[in-house]
Design an enzyme around this catalytic site. Structure first.
Site, PDB file in Angstrom:
ATOM      1  N   SER A  68      93.067  16.256  58.548  1.00  7.70           N
ATOM      2  CA  SER A  68      93.506  17.118  57.443  1.00  7.70           C
ATOM      3  C   SER A  68      92.967  16.549  56.133  1.00  7.70           C
ATOM      4  O   SER A  68      92.732  15.342  56.035  1.00  7.70           O
ATOM      5  CB  SER A  68      95.031  17.142  57.380  1.00  7.70           C
ATOM      6  OG  SER A  68      95.451  17.868  56.235  1.00  7.70           O
TER       7      SER A  68
ATOM      8  N   TYR B 150     104.168  14.269  57.322  1.00 11.10           N
ATOM      9  CA  TYR B 150     102.925  14.875  57.824  1.00 11.10           C
ATOM     10  C   TYR B 150     101.722  14.093  57.299  1.00 11.10           C
ATOM     11  O   TYR B 150     100.805  13.760  58.053  1.00 11.10           O
ATOM     12  CB  TYR B 150     102.842  16.341  57.391  1.00 11.10           C
ATOM     13  CG  TYR B 150     101.586  17.041  57.862  1.00 11.10           C
ATOM     14  CD1 TYR B 150     101.376  17.289  59.213  1.00 11.10           C
ATOM     15  CD2 TYR B 150     100.600  17.442  56.955  1.00 11.10           C
ATOM     16  CE1 TYR B 150     100.218  17.933  59.650  1.00 11.10           C
ATOM     17  CE2 TYR B 150      99.452  18.082  57.379  1.00 11.10           C
ATOM     18  CZ  TYR B 150      99.264  18.327  58.734  1.00 11.10           C
ATOM     19  OH  TYR B 150      98.114  18.951  59.171  1.00 11.10           O
TER      20      TYR B 150
HETATM   21  O1  NJP Z   1      98.224  25.216  63.997  1.00 14.25           O
HETATM   22  P1  NJP Z   1      98.910  26.182  65.086  1.00 14.25           P
HETATM   23  P2  NJP Z   1      96.681  24.935  63.641  1.00 14.25           P
HETATM   24  N1  NJP Z   1     101.218  19.216  73.103  1.00 14.25           N
HETATM   25  O2  NJP Z   1     100.370  25.954  64.918  1.00 14.25           O
HETATM   26  C1  NJP Z   1      99.465  22.842  69.932  1.00 14.25           C
HETATM   27  C2  NJP Z   1      95.478  20.730  61.596  1.00 14.25           C
HETATM   28  N2  NJP Z   1      95.459  21.316  60.257  1.00 14.25           N
HETATM   29  O3  NJP Z   1      95.761  25.612  64.542  1.00 14.25           O
HETATM   30  O4  NJP Z   1     101.841  23.495  72.733  1.00 14.25           O
HETATM   31  C3  NJP Z   1     100.207  20.089  73.258  1.00 14.25           C
HETATM   32  O5  NJP Z   1      98.390  27.568  64.955  1.00 14.25           O
HETATM   33  C4  NJP Z   1     100.075  24.222  69.932  1.00 14.25           C
HETATM   34  O6  NJP Z   1     100.277  24.686  71.260  1.00 14.25           O
HETATM   35  P3  NJP Z   1     101.701  24.790  72.024  1.00 14.25           P
HETATM   36  C5  NJP Z   1      96.862  20.546  62.192  1.00 14.25           C
HETATM   37  O7  NJP Z   1      97.488  19.365  61.728  1.00 14.25           O
HETATM   38  C6  NJP Z   1      95.862  22.583  60.039  1.00 14.25           C
HETATM   39  O8  NJP Z   1      96.534  25.151  62.184  1.00 14.25           O
HETATM   40  O9  NJP Z   1     101.488  25.928  72.939  1.00 14.25           O
HETATM   41  N3  NJP Z   1      99.838  20.981  72.324  1.00 14.25           N
HETATM   42  C7  NJP Z   1      98.998  25.043  69.272  1.00 14.25           C
HETATM   43  O10 NJP Z   1      98.027  25.425  70.210  1.00 14.25           O
HETATM   44  C8  NJP Z   1      96.534  20.466  63.659  1.00 14.25           C
HETATM   45  O11 NJP Z   1      96.193  19.141  64.031  1.00 14.25           O
HETATM   46  C9  NJP Z   1      95.840  23.097  58.737  1.00 14.25           C
HETATM   47  O12 NJP Z   1     102.757  24.998  70.967  1.00 14.25           O
HETATM   48  C10 NJP Z   1     100.553  21.008  71.189  1.00 14.25           C
HETATM   49  C11 NJP Z   1      98.373  24.059  68.293  1.00 14.25           C
HETATM   50  O13 NJP Z   1      98.781  22.738  68.689  1.00 14.25           O
HETATM   51  C12 NJP Z   1      95.305  21.361  63.810  1.00 14.25           C
HETATM   52  O14 NJP Z   1      94.833  21.615  62.484  1.00 14.25           O
HETATM   53  C13 NJP Z   1      95.416  22.302  57.682  1.00 14.25           C
HETATM   54  C14 NJP Z   1     101.623  20.134  70.954  1.00 14.25           C
HETATM   55  C15 NJP Z   1      98.841  24.307  66.873  1.00 14.25           C
HETATM   56  O15 NJP Z   1      98.415  25.580  66.476  1.00 14.25           O
HETATM   57  C16 NJP Z   1      95.561  22.679  64.513  1.00 14.25           C
HETATM   58  O16 NJP Z   1      96.651  23.343  63.873  1.00 14.25           O
HETATM   59  C17 NJP Z   1      95.033  21.010  57.937  1.00 14.25           C
HETATM   60  C18 NJP Z   1     101.947  19.215  71.982  1.00 14.25           C
HETATM   61  N4  NJP Z   1     102.965  18.342  71.840  1.00 14.25           N
HETATM   62  C19 NJP Z   1      95.041  20.515  59.220  1.00 14.25           C
HETATM   63  N5  NJP Z   1     102.147  20.404  69.733  1.00 14.25           N
HETATM   64  C20 NJP Z   1      96.276  24.491  58.418  1.00 14.25           C
HETATM   65  N6  NJP Z   1      96.522  25.355  59.411  1.00 14.25           N
HETATM   66  O17 NJP Z   1      96.363  24.841  57.216  1.00 14.25           O
HETATM   67  C21 NJP Z   1     101.420  21.416  69.218  1.00 14.25           C
HETATM   68  O18 NJP Z   1      94.653  20.252  56.901  1.00 14.25           O
HETATM   69  N7  NJP Z   1     100.455  21.784  70.088  1.00 14.25           N
END
Ligand code: NJP
Length: 235
Positions: free
Chosen positions: A137, A150
């Site tokens: 990030s 975070y």
């Molecule tokens: O978020 P979201 P993003 N085990 O909520 C999965 C970074 N980022 O795509 O398990 C396995 O739409 C969850 O799947 P599920 C952010 O920190 C973002 O934006 O089914 N999987 C879903 O597929 C992150 O590292 C922004 O709930 C787990 C996914 O993660 C990355 O981008 C800005 C899990 C999250 O999808 C992707 O986030 C920035 C687990 N324990 C950095 N926990 C931004 N969006 O603005 C969660 O600077 N997931």
């Protein structure tokens, strides 16, 4: 240019958002994708659309992380790319965070990255090639109010990957980190796809294109870091 055809890529957090876009784009480029997340229905849909493999896993669980790599090797017989994208975030004053919420961010964002890299490395080292990409990030490099937990987890994820790059480059393994600004996803229970957010946020496919650029670099080039912001975002 490094051709992605038939390369095998694990993508965590592939059920939605950035991970889903990365899995989709890598599949379009001819890669075989292993889609990892906890939400079975969404994950199966992405795996079907990408003609890939779905592995239900909690990235914070060591047995799950080991199983993701084992399933990949048993299904495809190889592993070339590991994208540590799964992540969670919530925002509050420090005094209002529960220790459980603190742990949830560190377990997913930091330990999740550590565990999957640890599981994949013996194989990548043996073949003397491979590419690990972390989605960190822009707040891996700056602090802000409501961002203690975070931000600390993303600083830590950045540190893990930055040090790992130095540990494994001698084994022919690349480590790259992407630092996005605002991206229009479900992150922190947001609702993506509004007309307003199209102006103020990056789209998940923008990050996927950055992943593609990094992976397609020639063998002698490693893109250490890439930071992306929407033009409208001050940071
Ligand atoms: O978020 P979201 P993003 N085990 O909520 C999965 C970074 N980022 O795509 O398990 C396995 O739409 C969850 O799947 P599920 C952010 O920190 C973002 O934006 O089914 N999987 C879903 O597929 C992150 O590292 C922004 O709930 C787990 C996914 O993660 C990355 O981008 C800005 C899990 C999250 O999808 C992707 O986030 C920035 C687990 N324990 C950095 N926990 C931004 N969006 O603005 C969660 O600077 N997931």
């Amino acid at each position: 240019m490094n051709d992605l055809t038939n390369q095998v890529a694990i993508v965590t957090g592939a059920s939605r958002g950035i991970g889903r876009a990365i899995a989709t784009l890598l599949a379009v480029q001819g890669a075989k994708v292993v889609c990892v997340a906890r939400s079975e229905d969404e994950l199966l849909e992405v795996a079907q659309k990408t003609n890939g493999l779905a592995v239900i896993a909690d990235v914070a669980d060591e047995a799950d992380a080991q199983n993701v790599v084992a399933e990949t090797l048993s299904h495809y017989g190889r592993l070339d790319i590991v994208v540590c994208n799964a992540g969670v975030g919530s925002f509050n004053l420090l005094e209002n965070f529960s220790s459980e919420e603190w742990d949830r961010m560190f377990d997913t964002n930091v330990k999740g990255t550590f565990l999957l890299c640890k599981a994949a490395l013996p194989h990548l080292k043996e073949q003397r090639r491979g590419h690990i990409i972390g989605i960190a990030s822009d707040v891996s490099k700056r602090t802000f109010v409501h961002g203690t937990a975070y931000g600390a987890s993303k600083y830590a994820q950045h540190a893990v990957l930055d040090a790992l790059r130095k540990e494994v480059r001698g084994h022919g393994i690349k480590v790259s980190v992407i630092y996005p600004g605002l991206v229009d996803t479900h992150f922190n229970e947001a609702k993506p796809g509004t007309a307003e957010k199209e102006k103020t946020h990056l789209q998940p496919m923008d990050i996927a294109q950055a992943v593609r650029y990094i992976l397609e670099a020639p063998p002698h080039v490693v893109v250490d870091e890439l930071m992306l912001h929407p033009l409208t975002q001050e940071w």
